[in-house]
Design a protein around this motif. Structure first.
Motif, PDB file in Angstrom:
ATOM      1  N   GLY A 135       0.739  -1.087  -0.529  1.00  0.00           N
ATOM      2  CA  GLY A 135      -0.308  -0.134   0.011  1.00  0.00           C
ATOM      3  C   GLY A 135       0.826   1.566  -0.107  1.00  0.00           C
ATOM      4  O   GLY A 135       0.169   2.019   0.260  1.00  0.00           O
ATOM      5  N   SER A 136       2.060   1.542  -0.154  1.00  0.00           N
ATOM      6  CA  SER A 136       3.266   2.047  -0.875  1.00  0.00           C
ATOM      7  C   SER A 136       3.464   2.889  -1.798  1.00  0.00           C
ATOM      8  O   SER A 136       4.512   4.109  -2.266  1.00  0.00           O
ATOM      9  CB  SER A 136       4.808   1.748   0.250  1.00  0.00           C
ATOM     10  N   GLN A 137       2.214   2.953  -2.722  1.00  0.00           N
ATOM     11  CA  GLN A 137       2.151   3.335  -3.816  1.00  0.00           C
ATOM     12  C   GLN A 137       2.057   4.378  -3.978  1.00  0.00           C
ATOM     13  O   GLN A 137       2.177   6.025  -4.614  1.00  0.00           O
ATOM     14  CB  GLN A 137       1.483   3.087  -4.661  1.00  0.00           C
ATOM     15  N   ARG A 138       1.502   5.317  -2.702  1.00  0.00           N
ATOM     16  CA  ARG A 138       1.632   7.222  -2.553  1.00  0.00           C
ATOM     17  C   ARG A 138       2.407   7.037  -1.792  1.00  0.00           C
ATOM     18  O   ARG A 138       2.523   6.576  -0.456  1.00  0.00           O
ATOM     19  CB  ARG A 138      -0.163   7.073  -1.724  1.00  0.00           C
ATOM     20  N   LEU A 139       2.854   8.395  -1.685  1.00  0.00           N
ATOM     21  CA  LEU A 139       3.972   9.162  -1.281  1.00  0.00           C
ATOM     22  C   LEU A 139       3.020   9.414   0.245  1.00  0.00           C
ATOM     23  O   LEU A 139       4.586   9.107   1.404  1.00  0.00           O
ATOM     24  CB  LEU A 139       4.152  10.427  -2.033  1.00  0.00           C
ATOM     25  N   SER A 140       2.435   9.888   0.378  1.00  0.00           N
ATOM     26  CA  SER A 140       1.793  10.024   2.644  1.00  0.00           C
ATOM     27  C   SER A 140       2.454   8.556   2.752  1.00  0.00           C
ATOM     28  O   SER A 140       2.954   8.829   4.091  1.00  0.00           O
ATOM     29  CB  SER A 140       0.930  10.491   2.303  1.00  0.00           C
ATOM     30  N   VAL A 141       2.423   7.393   2.431  1.00  0.00           N
ATOM     31  CA  VAL A 141       2.301   5.917   2.918  1.00  0.00           C
ATOM     32  C   VAL A 141       3.804   6.591   3.463  1.00  0.00           C
ATOM     33  O   VAL A 141       4.396   5.948   4.971  1.00  0.00           O
ATOM     34  CB  VAL A 141       1.427   5.057   2.189  1.00  0.00           C
ATOM     35  N   ALA A 142       4.422   5.894   2.154  1.00  0.00           N
ATOM     36  CA  ALA A 142       6.050   5.968   2.513  1.00  0.00           C
ATOM     37  C   ALA A 142       7.027   7.054   2.898  1.00  0.00           C
ATOM     38  O   ALA A 142       7.730   6.922   4.276  1.00  0.00           O
ATOM     39  CB  ALA A 142       6.682   5.831   1.007  1.00  0.00           C
ATOM     40  N   LEU A 143       6.284   8.454   2.969  1.00  0.00           N
ATOM     41  CA  LEU A 143       6.305   9.267   4.166  1.00  0.00           C
ATOM     42  C   LEU A 143       6.782   9.091   5.963  1.00  0.00           C
ATOM     43  O   LEU A 143       7.689   9.444   5.962  1.00  0.00           O
ATOM     44  CB  LEU A 143       6.339  10.979   3.056  1.00  0.00           C
ATOM     45  N   ARG A 144       5.349   8.397   5.849  1.00  0.00           N
ATOM     46  CA  ARG A 144       5.044   8.554   7.180  1.00  0.00           C
ATOM     47  C   ARG A 144       6.287   7.176   7.803  1.00  0.00           C
ATOM     48  O   ARG A 144       6.248   6.563   8.645  1.00  0.00           O
ATOM     49  CB  ARG A 144       3.325   8.278   7.020  1.00  0.00           C
TER      50      ARG A 144
ATOM     51  N   LEU B   6      10.158  15.839   7.771  1.00  0.00           N
ATOM     52  CA  LEU B   6      11.625  15.120   7.597  1.00  0.00           C
ATOM     53  C   LEU B   6      13.425  15.710   7.073  1.00  0.00           C
ATOM     54  O   LEU B   6      14.292  15.609   7.779  1.00  0.00           O
ATOM     55  CB  LEU B   6      11.533  14.030   6.614  1.00  0.00           C
ATOM     56  N   ALA B   7      13.268  16.658   6.511  1.00  0.00           N
ATOM     57  CA  ALA B   7      14.880  17.137   6.195  1.00  0.00           C
ATOM     58  C   ALA B   7      15.317  17.995   7.096  1.00  0.00           C
ATOM     59  O   ALA B   7      16.411  18.200   7.001  1.00  0.00           O
ATOM     60  CB  ALA B   7      14.281  18.264   4.890  1.00  0.00           C
ATOM     61  N   ARG B   8      14.379  18.569   8.450  1.00  0.00           N
ATOM     62  CA  ARG B   8      14.893  19.333   9.118  1.00  0.00           C
ATOM     63  C   ARG B   8      15.195  18.570  10.504  1.00  0.00           C
ATOM     64  O   ARG B   8      15.366  19.079  11.428  1.00  0.00           O
ATOM     65  CB  ARG B   8      13.846  19.953   9.936  1.00  0.00           C
ATOM     66  N   THR B   9      14.304  17.041  10.074  1.00  0.00           N
ATOM     67  CA  THR B   9      14.298  16.461  12.065  1.00  0.00           C
ATOM     68  C   THR B   9      15.813  15.814  12.163  1.00  0.00           C
ATOM     69  O   THR B   9      16.768  15.774  10.626  1.00  0.00           O
ATOM     70  CB  THR B   9      13.689  15.308  11.652  1.00  0.00           C
ATOM     71  N   THR B  10      16.229  16.145  13.294  1.00  0.00           N
ATOM     72  CA  THR B  10      17.977  15.020  13.535  1.00  0.00           C
ATOM     73  C   THR B  10      17.819  14.417  14.451  1.00  0.00           C
ATOM     74  O   THR B  10      16.886  14.136  15.578  1.00  0.00           O
ATOM     75  CB  THR B  10      18.295  16.296  14.253  1.00  0.00           C
ATOM     76  N   THR B  11      17.878  12.903  14.262  1.00  0.00           N
ATOM     77  CA  THR B  11      17.897  11.610  14.904  1.00  0.00           C
ATOM     78  C   THR B  11      19.365  11.395  15.230  1.00  0.00           C
ATOM     79  O   THR B  11      20.148  11.600  14.714  1.00  0.00           O
ATOM     80  CB  THR B  11      17.320  10.558  14.128  1.00  0.00           C
ATOM     81  N   GLY B  12      19.422  10.484  15.778  1.00  0.00           N
ATOM     82  CA  GLY B  12      20.211   9.273  16.467  1.00  0.00           C
ATOM     83  C   GLY B  12      21.269   9.150  15.309  1.00  0.00           C
ATOM     84  O   GLY B  12      21.952   8.291  15.636  1.00  0.00           O
ATOM     85  N   HIS B  13      20.104   8.034  14.572  1.00  0.00           N
ATOM     86  CA  HIS B  13      20.709   7.181  13.342  1.00  0.00           C
ATOM     87  C   HIS B  13      20.283   8.472  11.909  1.00  0.00           C
ATOM     88  O   HIS B  13      19.917   9.442  11.728  1.00  0.00           O
ATOM     89  CB  HIS B  13      19.787   6.246  13.083  1.00  0.00           C
TER      90      HIS B  13
END
Length: 164
Positions: A74-83, A114-121
């Motif tokens: 079900g990830s053909q929609r970009l929103s699903v993939a980005l989530r 997602l572009a601005r998020t800083t994570t430990g990985h």
């Protein structure tokens, strides 16, 4: 026992992957990937190295490049993939191929987060050969890279200054 020499195809893909990982931001625009068949190169590379690299396109959705036919249902929609990318707690490089234009407001907002998020990985989102309108809308959070390697130029001395 001798070590196997990487083929030029795999080496080119490895060089590009290293440049993506070294980018200062989480959102990268990679230009020229379609011309050099980057997806095939990366597929060979991740099968040998075990890197976690994903590819999203509107036809097949989000899938790991190591597995030819496995993907997120079900990830053909970009929103699903980005989530999915947003909820991931692991290292990953996500190539987005042919995103729909214009982007839905929710998709654009999530991509900007997602572009601005800083994570430990490490988590990189790579727009593969993005169209100019998409580049313009994310210019403030986007790092541009090119698959075309610049010819090595030697510095030369001109009027007392070194020039490239």
């Amino acid at each position: 026992m001798s070590t196997p020499i990487a083929s030029p195809t795999i080496q080119a893909g490895a060089d590009i992957l290293e440049r993506v990982l070294a980018a200062r931001g989480n959102l990268v625009a990679l230009e020229g990937g379609e011309d050099m068949d980057l997806v095939s190169q990366l597929r060979l590379l991740v099968r040998r190295t075990g890197q976690t690299v994903y590819l999203w396109n509107p036809e097949t959705g989000l899938g790991n490049l190591r597995e030819e036919h496995g993907g997120l249902p079900g990830s053909q929609r970009l929103s699903v993939a980005l989530r999915y990318v947003q909820q991931s707690n692991h290292f990953g490089i996500y190539f987005l191929q042919r995103p729909p234009l214009p982007l839905a407001m929710a998709d654009a907002t999530l991509l900007r987060q997602l572009a601005r998020t800083t994570t430990g990985h490490v988590r990189r989102i790579v727009l593969l050969d993005p169209p100019e309108p998409l580049l313009a809308s994310f210019n403030d959070v986007l790092v541009r890279l090119s698959c075309v390697s610049n010819a090595v130029r030697r510095p030369r001395l001109r009027d007392g200054r070194w020039l490239l």
